[in-house]
Motif scaffolding. Sequence first.
Motif: not given
Length: 466
Positions: A152-153, A267-270, A272-281, A293-306
Amino acid sequence: MDRAIAIVEIFKDESAFQGTEVIVRGWVRTRRDSKAGVSFVELNDGSCLKNLQVVLDRNRPETATMAERLTTGSAVQIRGTITPSPGKGQSIELLAQDIVLFGWADPARYPLQKKRHSFEFLRTIAHLRPRTNTLGAVARIRNRLSYAIHTFFQKEGFFYIHTPIITTSDCEGAGDVFRVTTLDPTKPSLGSSESAYQEDFFQKPTFLTVSGQLQAEIYALALGKVYTFGPTFRAENSNTSRHLAEFWMIEPEMAFADLNDDLALAQRLLHYVVSDLLETAADDLQFFARFVEPSLLDSLKTVVQEPFEVITYTEAVEILKRADVSFAFPVEWGADLQSEHERYLTEKKLQRPVAIIDFPRDLKPFYMRVNDDGKTVAAMDILVPRVGEIIGGSQREERRDVLVEQMHRKGISPEAYAWYVELREFGSAPHCGFGLGLERLVQFVTGLGNIREVIPFPRTPGHADF
Ligand code: 4AD
Ligand code: MG
């Protein structure tokens, strides 16, 4: 050694491997012997969460004698052919032709038998715990996040700089520093502190760094955009699930930029890294969603979408005062926000990452820029659900006289930081930056409640093992 293939490569393209001969190396997770003269070994090589099922024919002399030596934890090499698996739970398996046992593990002593172990217990065997699903997944996620942060940097034109680990400054001004000395603590005192330091290695008091920020500012005011990524040390005696005495911090610093630019960068950093992780991990993340943590994927998607919610400290205090929950710590303008307050804001009230800006100047370190109201500074704390503060940053005070006044207010000697003051005398410019705690980020993306699980060898009060 002959070239082995990582198990992750096989799973990436199962059909391409059908019928091919491969060599794999790893550690036995389990072995099951069927009556029909076949043994099934679950082999894990750490390259991914999934095990490769290895099938051993005990009627063949080459594999028969070996089969029963393949105990849980043993290190082996297996040469065999990838074939479709008739069994449930996997689509391919490895038909073993020959086996090399590198290191046997005594089942009477190997502590990682097939059952769930408590995280507390696993910490006592930190030399073996990366062989568990959870700690292995954490290590892979930490690696990928580090890679994504650098990517990212670099894409954004930031230069990676290396700031010292041994310093003479206490950037945060909180005094939670580890002293670095070669003096022998068992020797009698050398008299006055002045003469004692004369005998010391650097001939002055030195510490392990609490932050590379002040030095990063020097480079930002020369290269424009820089970042550090390194270990940081704090002797805070706080035995919480979110504090370590040694942790890793990423500290970007940009010249010609203000607090809004700082917020946008975070905002851009978080994002970027969360989207990358959702794709690669995906596999590792799903594992945490299932077991931690059952709510994990939802809370990560929130970071990416909003985008984050941005509120001022003053607004945060008003929200907290109106909240229909009773906090252990009272909320008053001028008082520090406690973790219960932070979590109410990000988890209950706003349910997404929140940036709190413009804190009272008396709550924050000397280097933050004083706002026009004279009462607050251009600070930002970014909070995420489940973890609380993940990023702390600010616009820096670029006006020499205001900086010196701030130092006096906080009992810091401008002489001791003469170079920092002088940066404001020669070509000063508005600049800003922040610190992202890597372990807090790993906690956020894995859902793990205790920070001791997201660093290989945690250092906390009373604990510096391995
Ligand atoms: O808010 P902090 O103290 O900010 C600084 O150090 C600034 N100099 C950063 C900057 O502006 N360049 O720490 C930044 C982040 C926190 O938000 C948190 O994520 C993490 O570092 N952190 C810790 N992580 C684990 N254990 C601790 N004891 C931590 N203290 C801070
Ligand atoms: Mg902070």
